[in-house]
Scaffold this motif. Structure first.
Motif, PDB file in Angstrom:
ATOM      1  N   UNK A 108       0.854  -1.181   0.000  1.00  0.00           N
ATOM      2  CA  UNK A 108       0.000   0.000   0.000  1.00  0.00           C
ATOM      3  C   UNK A 108       0.888   1.229   0.000  1.00  0.00           C
ATOM      4  N   UNK A 109       0.622   2.139  -0.918  1.00  0.00           N
ATOM      5  CA  UNK A 109       1.457   3.335  -1.048  1.00  0.00           C
ATOM      6  C   UNK A 109       0.699   4.565  -0.568  1.00  0.00           C
ATOM      7  N   UNK A 126       7.401  21.932  -3.224  1.00  0.00           N
ATOM      8  CA  UNK A 126       7.140  20.903  -2.215  1.00  0.00           C
ATOM      9  C   UNK A 126       8.077  19.717  -2.404  1.00  0.00           C
ATOM     10  N   UNK A 127       8.204  18.942  -1.355  1.00  0.00           N
ATOM     11  CA  UNK A 127       8.862  17.632  -1.422  1.00  0.00           C
ATOM     12  C   UNK A 127       7.789  16.556  -1.399  1.00  0.00           C
ATOM     13  N   UNK A 128       8.175  15.372  -1.831  1.00  0.00           N
ATOM     14  CA  UNK A 128       7.201  14.271  -1.877  1.00  0.00           C
ATOM     15  C   UNK A 128       7.746  13.081  -1.090  1.00  0.00           C
ATOM     16  N   UNK A 129       6.969  12.664  -0.095  1.00  0.00           N
ATOM     17  CA  UNK A 129       7.350  11.514   0.731  1.00  0.00           C
ATOM     18  C   UNK A 129       6.459  10.331   0.379  1.00  0.00           C
ATOM     19  N   UNK A 130       7.096   9.214   0.088  1.00  0.00           N
ATOM     20  CA  UNK A 130       6.348   7.990  -0.218  1.00  0.00           C
ATOM     21  C   UNK A 130       6.573   6.968   0.890  1.00  0.00           C
ATOM     22  N   UNK A 131       5.489   6.321   1.273  1.00  0.00           N
ATOM     23  CA  UNK A 131       5.574   5.261   2.281  1.00  0.00           C
ATOM     24  C   UNK A 131       4.912   4.010   1.724  1.00  0.00           C
ATOM     25  N   UNK A 191      15.106  -8.164   0.705  1.00  0.00           N
ATOM     26  CA  UNK A 191      16.445  -7.606   0.543  1.00  0.00           C
ATOM     27  C   UNK A 191      16.606  -6.971  -0.838  1.00  0.00           C
ATOM     28  N   UNK A 192      16.054  -7.622  -1.852  1.00  0.00           N
ATOM     29  CA  UNK A 192      16.150  -7.091  -3.206  1.00  0.00           C
ATOM     30  C   UNK A 192      15.427  -5.751  -3.359  1.00  0.00           C
ATOM     31  N   UNK A 193      14.333  -5.578  -2.618  1.00  0.00           N
ATOM     32  CA  UNK A 193      13.503  -4.393  -2.807  1.00  0.00           C
ATOM     33  C   UNK A 193      13.831  -3.270  -1.827  1.00  0.00           C
ATOM     34  N   UNK A 194      13.437  -3.427  -0.562  1.00  0.00           N
ATOM     35  CA  UNK A 194      13.486  -2.317   0.385  1.00  0.00           C
ATOM     36  C   UNK A 194      14.566  -2.442   1.466  1.00  0.00           C
ATOM     37  N   UNK A 195      14.847  -3.657   1.916  1.00  0.00           N
ATOM     38  CA  UNK A 195      15.772  -3.810   3.043  1.00  0.00           C
ATOM     39  C   UNK A 195      17.227  -3.615   2.627  1.00  0.00           C
ATOM     40  N   UNK A 227      14.501   4.522   0.000  1.00  0.00           N
ATOM     41  CA  UNK A 227      13.419   5.328  -0.563  1.00  0.00           C
ATOM     42  C   UNK A 227      12.204   5.387   0.349  1.00  0.00           C
ATOM     43  N   UNK A 228      11.927   4.292   1.067  1.00  0.00           N
ATOM     44  CA  UNK A 228      10.728   4.241   1.893  1.00  0.00           C
ATOM     45  C   UNK A 228      10.796   5.303   2.989  1.00  0.00           C
ATOM     46  N   UNK A 229       9.786   6.166   3.012  1.00  0.00           N
ATOM     47  CA  UNK A 229       9.665   7.225   4.025  1.00  0.00           C
ATOM     48  C   UNK A 229      10.703   8.329   3.842  1.00  0.00           C
TER      49      UNK A 229
END
Length: 522
Positions: A108-109, A126-131, A191-195, A227-229
């Motif tokens: 969920x984004x 503005x800046x853009x924060x994605x979670x 690991x490949x994506x976010x970690x 990138x997350x957050x």
């Protein structure tokens, strides 16, 4: 006895007053309905323009500003990984790499705008924060699932050194063989994506001056690592908010041109991705994409309906997929690596790694790419399109789909990448499908038909008022509502002559009005 008569007389008087007040109230209400209905019909264009103006007004406290600041509904981001099933055949030129798609892994984004600043030149920065929040119950498996693919760090390092001296390439080859010994890597999806995962080559590359300057500011590798957050990864946006430039990107990272392309390809133009020009035209639609550091040009693809509303459909076609053969002005996007139709070079935007973007499964691309691999099956399911309502520019449906590929070439002097066939290695693809919720669709539908609604409602109000007046007059003249009963047949009979002789119409109308007044008085 006398007292009873007086009480009865007072009761009759009060009853007449109540009936008179009821008649007066009904007549007043009817007149108000008629006048209001007429005003509503006459003011329909003003109401429409006012509502449209509110829709394209970006000020704190306004409905549109709240939508802009934070996504008000659920948006999902699906990722599909390509598992390489025969890495042992990499150096066998008679065998093609075989891939198996694994996914979706659903997230969920939530997108939120921060550091919002309004400027006097009718722009907003503005800046853009994605979670991203992982949805295990809607995914094919958890993030611990193993994925085997080619080592992106090794491929990027070899690509960076391809034009360096033989001794430099040989030194990298020795390090690569001693550290890894093979070109493939197996890690979990997470690991490949976010970690992210530790890779010794990253630390080695940081010791090489001309390599380290192009490295991303990270200590691990992951396609979406850091990138997350993040409040800064997507950069700083500056967008127009006046009538002519509403939603159009003016600057990105404080510049009107990107440093990654030359000439016209470096211009920052098009929508920032939140709002689109209105009214839309049946031509190209420009959207600036931070993932590729460039403007995406979408082709008009006809009309389409969604939730009883007409929309213009735009798809990724020649203006995006061609590298200069069909659209000559696209050649500056090649940055020295012009490849067949369907593959976009984003290497300079991605810290010099040989990154290329296509539609999933090489959909619409030159058959050259599909012939290099096995396991990919392109179809309409992999199309990238947008359906926008033409009067407001509001998205009715979006299906954004892109695939990330690595260009793997034979590099003399690097043993793990020598004597191999050139290939565009599919790594992953993602999609983000959005359909306007029914609650928002209903409001948009009302807005689009507000003129017609004003006419219908105004007409109904006026007709209701007229019918109520007619009914009151009819009741007064045919009943004892005001204390005296008249014969209905006699009353109608008295009205009949009004339609018999046109020459006597005015005196007979005056006589009719007198008849009505007499009934009210009596």
């Amino acid at each position: 006895m006398t007292q009873n008569l007086k009480l009865e007389e007072m009761h009759i008087i009060r009853s007449k007053k109540r009936k008179f007040n009821l008649i007066l109230c009904s007549l007043t209400t009817s007149v108000v309905l008629i006048i209001s209905g007429i005003i509503l019909i006459l003011m329909r264009t003003f109401i429409h323009n006012k509502a449209m103006g509110k829709l394209h007004t970006l000020e704190p406290g306004e409905f549109t500003y709240d939508l802009f600041k934070k996504t008000p509904f659920d948006i999902y981001f699906d990722i599909y990984m390509f598992n390489w099933t025969n890495p042992e055949d990499f150096h066998d030129s008679t065998k093609k790499p075989v891939f198996k798609e694994v996914g979706p892994f659903r997230f969920q984004e939530i997108i939120e705008k921060t550091n919002i600043t309004f400027h006097e030149n009718n722009t907003i920065s503005y800046n853009r924060t994605r979670r991203w929040y992982f949805k295990a119950e809607q995914s094919i498996s958890d993030l611990d699932a193993p994925i085997t693919t080619i080592n992106p760090v090794a491929v990027s390092g070899a690509y960076t050194l391809r034009d360096q001296s033989f001794f430099m390439r040989k030194g990298f080859s020795v390090s690569l063989n001693s550290i890894m010994g093979r070109i493939d890597v197996t890690k979990s999806v997470g690991e490949m994506l976010f970690f992210g995962y530790d890779d010794v080559l990253i630390n080695v590359a940081k010791t090489i001056p001309f390599v380290s300057k192009n490295l991303p500011p990270m200590d691990k590798f992951g396609w979406f690592y850091t990138r997350n957050n993040s409040n800064t990864f997507d950069g700083r946006f500056n967008m127009g908010i006046d009538d002519l430039t509403f939603g159009q990107l003016k600057n990105w990272n404080f510049a009107a041109h990107t440093p990654y392309y030359d000439g016209k390809c470096s211009e920052i133009t098009g929508s920032a991705g939140d709002f689109f020009p209105k009214p839309l035209t049946k031509g190209n639609l420009n959207i600036f994409n931070v993932e590729m550091c460039r403007t995406i040009v979408m082709d008009y693809d006809g009309e389409s309906s969604r939730k009883f509303m007409r929309g213009y459909q735009y798809t990724l076609g020649d203006h995006f997929l061609d590298n200069g053969t069909l659209i000559p002005e696209n050649q500056c996007y090649c940055t020295g690596e012009c490849v067949p139709y369907g593959m976009m070079n984003i290497s300079l935007c991605r810290y010099g790694s040989p990154g290329f973007v296509s539609l999933p499964h090489f959909y619409k691309a030159d058959p050259y790419y599909l012939n290099l691999v096995k396991g990919l099956e392109p179809s309409d399911r992999h199309n990238f399109y947008m359906i926008l309502e033409p009067n407001t520019g509001i998205p009715l449906e979006i299906a954004a789909r892109l695939q990330v590929n690595l260009m793997v070439r034979s590099v003399p002097g690097i043993s793990l990448l020598s004597n191999i066939n050139d290939i565009f290695f599919p790594m992953l693809w993602f999609e983000q499908v959005f359909k306007i919720p029914y609650s928002f669709a209903f409001g948009l539908f009302i807005l689009l038909w507000i003129k017609e609604i004003c006419i219908v409602v105004g007409t109904c109000m006026a007709m209701t008022g007229i019918l109520v007046i007619y009914y009151i007059i009819y009741r007064i003249c045919t009943t004892n509502i005001c204390g005296k009963r008249r014969n209905k047949d006699l009353f109608i009979k008295e009205l009949v002559p009004l339609n018999q002789e046109k020459d006597d119409a005015i005196p007979k109308i005056l006589g009719y009005m007198k008849l009505v007044c007499n009934n009210i008085i009596l």
